[in-house]
Write an enzyme that holds these catalytic residues in place. Sequence first.
Site, PDB file in Angstrom:
ATOM      1  N   LYS A  15       0.833  -1.233  -0.008  1.00  0.00           N
ATOM      2  CA  LYS A  15       0.196   0.084  -0.077  1.00  0.00           C
ATOM      3  C   LYS A  15       0.857   1.287   0.047  1.00  0.00           C
ATOM      4  CE  LYS A  15      -4.229  -2.059   0.331  1.00  0.00           C
ATOM      5  NZ  LYS A  15      -5.006  -1.834  -0.754  1.00  0.00           N
ATOM      6  N   ASP A  75      -0.658  -0.616  -4.575  1.00  0.00           N
ATOM      7  CA  ASP A  75      -1.805  -0.187  -4.598  1.00  0.00           C
ATOM      8  C   ASP A  75      -1.829   1.163  -3.940  1.00  0.00           C
ATOM      9  OD1 ASP A  75      -4.459   0.111  -4.861  1.00  0.00           O
ATOM     10  OD2 ASP A  75      -4.946  -1.472  -3.260  1.00  0.00           O
ATOM     11  N   GLU A 109      -1.961  -0.579  -8.797  1.00  0.00           N
ATOM     12  CA  GLU A 109      -3.044  -0.477  -8.663  1.00  0.00           C
ATOM     13  C   GLU A 109      -3.855   0.734  -8.525  1.00  0.00           C
ATOM     14  OE1 GLU A 109      -6.720  -3.266  -6.282  1.00  0.00           O
ATOM     15  OE2 GLU A 109      -4.519  -4.187  -6.254  1.00  0.00           O
ATOM     16  N   ASP A 160      -8.982  -0.508 -10.213  1.00  0.00           N
ATOM     17  CA  ASP A 160      -9.715  -1.122  -9.274  1.00  0.00           C
ATOM     18  C   ASP A 160     -11.034  -0.394  -9.097  1.00  0.00           C
ATOM     19  OD1 ASP A 160     -10.910  -2.481  -7.146  1.00  0.00           O
ATOM     20  OD2 ASP A 160      -8.917  -1.969  -5.765  1.00  0.00           O
ATOM     21  N   LYS A 210     -13.998  -7.257  -7.795  1.00  0.00           N
ATOM     22  CA  LYS A 210     -14.321  -7.554  -6.636  1.00  0.00           C
ATOM     23  C   LYS A 210     -15.840  -7.704  -6.445  1.00  0.00           C
ATOM     24  CE  LYS A 210     -10.520  -4.903  -4.457  1.00  0.00           C
ATOM     25  NZ  LYS A 210      -9.996  -3.761  -3.597  1.00  0.00           N
TER      26      LYS A 210
END
Length: 360
Positions: free
Chosen positions: A162, A191, A219, A244, A268
């Site tokens: 992250k 991400d 991402e 995403d 997702k």
Amino acid sequence: MIIQSIETCDVAVPLTKPFKTALRTVTTAYSIYVKVTTSEGQIGYGEAPPTHVITGESMDSIRYAINEILAPQLIGMNLLESELIFHKLNTSLVRNTSAKAAVDMAIHDLLSRQFGLPLYQFLGGYRSTLETDFTVSVNQPTEMADDAERYVKEGFNILKVKVGIGEIKDDIDRIHAIRERVGDGPRLRLDANQGWNAKEAVRAIRNMEDAGLAIEFVEQPVPAHDIEALKYVTDRTDTPIMADESVFSVHDAKRVLEMRAADLINIKLMKSGGIYNAKKINTLAEANGVACMVGSMIETKIGITAAAHFAASHPNIQYFDFDAPLMLAKDLVLGGVIYEASKIKFSNENGLGISRVKTE
């Protein structure tokens, strides 16, 4: 196979370590479990976590959507009319994608049980094992390097790191610290959770490319709504860029694919509204030569099991992000996917393979 009842239950499980991203910090995994029971006594399970900074849903809104809107529409319907069920599920209210996903996965659980198959086989059965990454929360470089080293020693070969908080230099320092600590072997994915603007993203990614940090993909580097910015980054970097939060629906995916705004798409269930719509996104992406990852929110093993079964069903889904249950202090689910370090396996049980949840 008539749907006789749809019930909900609130759950909360502490995390062993705070989960930090550019969007939020999570210390407790809250979720709503769904149990759908048929006239024959078969039970299907689903789950919906409230992820207000992404889906806009709360515990109260999920509970209301399921109990007051979706359940009255679906109770009394025959599971053999599954297309009609999913049509009603998706047209009874707009958005509320996590609430829809919980009911969707419970229906898929029941359908695959009815046919005597594990869900991943019912959906296509392309593979029977997966390898998940493990997420390194955004913190100071030394703490992130410590976490990364620990996860690699525990058997994880893919780290999802992250970033997106502070200055660009801070993010670059974080990745340098991790790569220096774990070496060249582990795969690193970044991400940013919408934490950069377009020019910052290009500068950061180019710097990491020039430094040879070997980033597998990045991402959602920019705000979800700004598809032009996403394309700007994709066009100006060599590292693959994954959409995403920019892709909830098949319509979102169509726009991203038509603009060639990303190299990859993260599906997702909590964004798509469940497996039924997730299949459409993946099929569209495959038709455009774009591979997909299936990821998750901070979910317990019900939601992750459903997502993993879907991910195992199709060859175009090539990346897997299912580490959330490993972050929790306890497991409320009997059955479901089986973890062996980074490897995920499926039982031979029908449906999701969940026999009971410990709230019952």
